[in-house]
Design an enzyme around this catalytic site. Structure first.
Site, PDB file in Angstrom:
ATOM      1  N   CYS A   7      35.270  44.362  38.525  1.00 36.45           N
ATOM      2  CA  CYS A   7      34.921  43.836  39.851  1.00 36.45           C
ATOM      3  C   CYS A   7      36.006  44.183  40.876  1.00 36.45           C
ATOM      4  CB  CYS A   7      34.738  42.318  39.749  1.00 36.45           C
ATOM      5  SG  CYS A   7      34.624  41.495  41.338  1.00 36.45           S
ATOM      6  N   CYS A  10      38.035  41.096  42.036  1.00 39.61           N
ATOM      7  CA  CYS A  10      38.939  40.643  40.971  1.00 39.61           C
ATOM      8  C   CYS A  10      40.168  41.553  40.924  1.00 39.61           C
ATOM      9  CB  CYS A  10      38.235  40.633  39.618  1.00 39.61           C
ATOM     10  SG  CYS A  10      37.093  39.245  39.372  1.00 39.61           S
ATOM     11  N   ASP A  33      39.392  42.698  55.924  1.00 40.21           N
ATOM     12  CA  ASP A  33      38.284  43.561  55.527  1.00 40.21           C
ATOM     13  C   ASP A  33      38.650  45.014  55.829  1.00 40.21           C
ATOM     14  OD1 ASP A  33      34.954  42.977  55.117  1.00 40.21           O
ATOM     15  OD2 ASP A  33      35.567  44.984  55.759  1.00 40.21           O
ATOM     16  N   GLY A  95      22.160  41.295  52.228  1.00 43.55           N
ATOM     17  CA  GLY A  95      22.999  42.490  52.276  1.00 43.55           C
ATOM     18  C   GLY A  95      24.331  42.322  51.572  1.00 43.55           C
ATOM     19  N   HIS A 102      32.612  35.615  48.565  1.00 42.32           N
ATOM     20  CA  HIS A 102      33.585  35.771  49.655  1.00 42.32           C
ATOM     21  C   HIS A 102      33.013  35.203  50.944  1.00 42.32           C
ATOM     22  CE1 HIS A 102      31.159  39.466  49.308  1.00 42.32           C
ATOM     23  NE2 HIS A 102      31.234  39.567  50.619  1.00 42.32           N
TER      24      HIS A 102
HETATM   25  P1  5GP Z   1      29.327  41.764  51.841  1.00 42.87           P
HETATM   26  O1  5GP Z   1      28.540  42.925  52.385  1.00 42.87           O
HETATM   27  O2  5GP Z   1      29.258  41.726  50.319  1.00 42.87           O
HETATM   28  O3  5GP Z   1      29.015  40.455  52.477  1.00 42.87           O
HETATM   29  O4  5GP Z   1      30.833  42.053  52.251  1.00 42.87           O
HETATM   30  C1  5GP Z   1      31.678  42.905  51.545  1.00 42.87           C
HETATM   31  C2  5GP Z   1      32.800  43.297  52.476  1.00 42.87           C
HETATM   32  O5  5GP Z   1      33.823  43.883  51.677  1.00 42.87           O
HETATM   33  C3  5GP Z   1      32.415  44.338  53.517  1.00 42.87           C
HETATM   34  O6  5GP Z   1      32.619  43.804  54.830  1.00 42.87           O
HETATM   35  C4  5GP Z   1      33.333  45.525  53.213  1.00 42.87           C
HETATM   36  O7  5GP Z   1      33.803  46.174  54.382  1.00 42.87           O
HETATM   37  C5  5GP Z   1      34.461  44.885  52.425  1.00 42.87           C
HETATM   38  N1  5GP Z   1      35.110  45.781  51.463  1.00 42.87           N
HETATM   39  C6  5GP Z   1      34.497  46.647  50.611  1.00 42.87           C
HETATM   40  N2  5GP Z   1      35.412  47.294  49.859  1.00 42.87           N
HETATM   41  C7  5GP Z   1      36.636  46.815  50.253  1.00 42.87           C
HETATM   42  C8  5GP Z   1      37.975  47.101  49.827  1.00 42.87           C
HETATM   43  O8  5GP Z   1      38.228  47.926  48.930  1.00 42.87           O
HETATM   44  N3  5GP Z   1      38.970  46.421  50.449  1.00 42.87           N
HETATM   45  C9  5GP Z   1      38.732  45.506  51.442  1.00 42.87           C
HETATM   46  N4  5GP Z   1      39.786  44.894  51.997  1.00 42.87           N
HETATM   47  N5  5GP Z   1      37.475  45.202  51.853  1.00 42.87           N
HETATM   48  C10 5GP Z   1      36.441  45.854  51.261  1.00 42.87           C
HETATM   49 ZN    ZN Z   2      35.221  39.395  40.654  1.00 44.90          ZN
END
Ligand code: 5GP
Ligand code: ZN
Length: 116
Positions: A7, A10, A33, A95, A102
């Site tokens: 993950c 994680c 982010d 989405g 998170h």
């Molecule tokens: P979700 O779409 O699941 O609600 O949000 C996931 C968030 O994780 C997205 O806003 C994306 O930009 C962020 N994200 C994805 N990969 C990484 C990463 O490797 N590092 C960081 N800091 N954020 C990430």
């Molecule tokens: Zn996890």
């Protein structure tokens, strides 16, 4: 504590993948982010792996409260005194792209409502 070695979040929690950390505790961590949608865009996650808010609240409602408390303290650290938004996506229709719970903390500009 349950973690998932495959993950992404994680791996960020354990330091295997670096992140720009704002604040952390024994049970949670807040980091920027990688693709910010606002001047402040911070993610607040539990160190333990839960796939989403449904799983988290069913297993550990106290931890859910800790994550919200940390999200509110991020807003203070970031100086979001004129307002901010806390968002969490659950599942496909919302989405959710990372299946580790998170909360997004967004602020630093006027935020449209409702979202698209
Ligand atoms: P979700 O779409 O699941 O609600 O949000 C996931 C968030 O994780 C997205 O806003 C994306 O930009 C962020 N994200 C994805 N990969 C990484 C990463 O490797 N590092 C960081 N800091 N954020 C990430
Ligand atoms: Zn996890």
């Amino acid at each position: 504590m349950n973690t998932d070695s495959d993950c992404l979040f994680c791996k960020i929690s354990s330091g295997v993948i670096p992140a720009d950390v704002i604040t952390e505790s024994n049970s949670a961590i807040a980091f920027r982010d990688i693709d910010p949608k606002a001047p402040t865009h911070v993610l607040v996650i539990s160190r333990e792996h839960f796939s989403d808010v449904d799983e988290l609240t069913a297993s550990d409602p106290n931890l859910a409260g800790e994550l919200l408390t940390l999200a509110a303290s991020v807003a203070k650290i970031e100086g979001l005194g004129t307002g901010y938004r806390i968002v969490t996506n659950i599942g496909q229709d919302a989405g959710q792209s990372v299946p580790h719970v998170h909360f997004h903390v967004l602020g630093g500009r006027s935020l449209a409502w409702p979202p698209g």
